[in-house]
Design a protein around this motif. Structure first.
Motif, mmCIF file in Angstrom:
data_model
loop_
_atom_site.group_PDB
_atom_site.id
_atom_site.type_symbol
_atom_site.label_atom_id
_atom_site.label_comp_id
_atom_site.label_asym_id
_atom_site.label_seq_id
_atom_site.Cartn_x
_atom_site.Cartn_y
_atom_site.Cartn_z
ATOM 1 N N ALA A 131 0.814 -1.219 0.000
ATOM 2 C CA ALA A 131 0.000 0.000 0.000
ATOM 3 C C ALA A 131 0.845 1.266 0.000
ATOM 4 O O ALA A 131 0.305 2.375 -0.116
ATOM 5 C CB ALA A 131 -0.926 0.001 1.208
ATOM 6 N N GLY A 132 2.165 1.117 0.140
ATOM 7 C CA GLY A 132 3.051 2.280 0.174
ATOM 8 C C GLY A 132 2.992 3.061 1.471
ATOM 9 O O GLY A 132 3.398 4.222 1.523
ATOM 10 N N ASP A 133 2.487 2.449 2.530
ATOM 11 C CA ASP A 133 2.361 3.111 3.832
ATOM 12 C C ASP A 133 3.551 2.703 4.690
ATOM 13 O O ASP A 133 3.495 1.736 5.460
ATOM 14 C CB ASP A 133 1.045 2.710 4.493
ATOM 15 C CG ASP A 133 0.767 3.511 5.762
ATOM 16 O OD1 ASP A 133 1.698 4.172 6.278
ATOM 17 O OD2 ASP A 133 -0.380 3.474 6.244
ATOM 18 N N TRP A 134 4.641 3.463 4.589
ATOM 19 C CA TRP A 134 5.883 3.063 5.248
ATOM 20 C C TRP A 134 5.884 3.356 6.737
ATOM 21 O O TRP A 134 6.599 2.712 7.502
ATOM 22 C CB TRP A 134 7.064 3.700 4.534
ATOM 23 C CG TRP A 134 7.148 3.138 3.154
ATOM 24 C CD1 TRP A 134 6.712 3.715 1.995
ATOM 25 C CD2 TRP A 134 7.616 1.832 2.796
ATOM 26 N NE1 TRP A 134 6.880 2.858 0.935
ATOM 27 C CE2 TRP A 134 7.445 1.695 1.399
ATOM 28 C CE3 TRP A 134 8.168 0.785 3.515
ATOM 29 C CZ2 TRP A 134 7.805 0.542 0.716
ATOM 30 C CZ3 TRP A 134 8.535 -0.370 2.840
ATOM 31 C CH2 TRP A 134 8.351 -0.481 1.453
ATOM 32 N N LYS A 135 5.052 4.288 7.166
ATOM 33 C CA LYS A 135 4.864 4.476 8.613
ATOM 34 C C LYS A 135 4.218 3.225 9.202
ATOM 35 O O LYS A 135 4.616 2.745 10.269
ATOM 36 C CB LYS A 135 3.985 5.700 8.871
ATOM 37 C CG LYS A 135 3.675 5.933 10.339
ATOM 38 C CD LYS A 135 2.776 7.152 10.508
ATOM 39 C CE LYS A 135 2.319 7.306 11.946
ATOM 40 N NZ LYS A 135 1.396 8.462 12.124
ATOM 41 N N ALA A 136 3.223 2.675 8.497
ATOM 42 C CA ALA A 136 2.570 1.449 8.959
ATOM 43 C C ALA A 136 3.528 0.263 8.908
ATOM 44 O O ALA A 136 3.430 -0.658 9.726
ATOM 45 C CB ALA A 136 1.327 1.161 8.122
ATOM 46 N N VAL A 137 4.463 0.273 7.962
ATOM 47 C CA VAL A 137 5.483 -0.778 7.920
ATOM 48 C C VAL A 137 6.325 -0.722 9.196
ATOM 49 O O VAL A 137 6.654 -1.761 9.793
ATOM 50 C CB VAL A 137 6.379 -0.648 6.672
ATOM 51 C CG1 VAL A 137 7.544 -1.622 6.742
ATOM 52 C CG2 VAL A 137 5.568 -0.899 5.400
ATOM 53 N N GLY A 138 6.677 0.495 9.616
ATOM 54 C CA GLY A 138 7.435 0.649 10.860
ATOM 55 C C GLY A 138 6.660 0.142 12.061
ATOM 56 O O GLY A 138 7.224 -0.500 12.953
#
Length: 235
Positions: A131-138
């Motif tokens: 989804a391109g949500d790199w904050k959520a990846v963190g």
């Protein structure tokens, strides 16, 4: 004895307030860990107390608890703020993580291990990346390590690391390119999971030790560029 019991009776009113304050602290700690309150954010007593429906005294007690955990800082005549970590703080967080997380993996008994939570955290990170949500990846990465610690089956270890992971999120907030920081660890998380699925705790421990050393180097590199050694923000 009667005198001591009378003193305890006087403290009865504190029970409900303390219990509520601890629950409020749990909520705020989780919100910090999930990235809702970035470092340097001023926490408004009126706004947060109103949102949670708690008294000013209860909220102040929750703030005190989180200040003791080094997640918040009280500044005279200014209020309560989410703490900005120093480089030394970041290094200490990773020392603690290496001591605890690697010990948990080394101390696992005979396989198979209960890895469902770990697998769900890996999948969570991969979905967020798509989804391109790199904050959520963190956030998913923190969940991965929390589930890794949970394999110890120790409430004390879980409690110890809860505030450590919340502090770690404060460090992640400073990173100006979360994509670059978090992407390499998606594959590394899955590799650790597969190694544990194969019952190889020694191999997983080696992977984890290298992983944490590499992560420390990367985060500190960014931190020195974005935040002064004493926690003074430069952005």
């Amino acid at each position: 004895m009667a005198e001591q019991l009378a003193g305890l009776a006087d403290d009865r009113a504190l029970l409900g307030r303390t219990s509520t304050a601890e629950r409020v602290a749990d909520i705020l700690r989780s919100r910090i860990a999930d990235g809702y309150f970035p470092p340097g954010t001023r926490l408004s007593e009126d706004s947060i107390g109103g949102a949670l429906g708690v008294s000013r005294n209860t909220l102040r007690e929750a703030f005190r608890l989180l200040t003791h955990e080094r997640l918040l800082v009280h500044e005279l005549n200014r209020g309560v703020f989410v703490r900005v970590l120093t480089v030394e703080d970041v290094e200490d967080i990773y020392r603690t993580r290496a001591l605890v997380e690697c010990a948990v993996v080394r101390g696992l008994g005979e396989p198979p291990y209960p890895l469902q939570g770990l697998a769900e955290a890996v999948a969570e990170g991969e979905r967020a990346a798509v989804a391109g949500d790199w904050k959520a990846v963190g956030t998913a990465n923190i969940h991965f390590h929390r589930e890794l610690v949970a394999l110890a089956g120790s409430e004390r270890t879980d409690e110890l690391m809860r505030s450590v992971f919340a502090e770690l999120r404060l460090a992640f907030h400073v990173v100006d390119d979360p994509h670059r920081l978090h992407e390499p660890y998606l594959a590394r998380n899955r590799r650790i999971l597969r190694t544990l699925e194969a019952g190889d705790r020694s191999g997983a421990g080696r992977l984890l030790a290298t992983y944490l050393a590499d992560s420390l180097e990367r985060v500190v590199e960014v931190y020195r560029r974005r935040v002064g050694e004493d926690g003074t923000q430069t952005f």
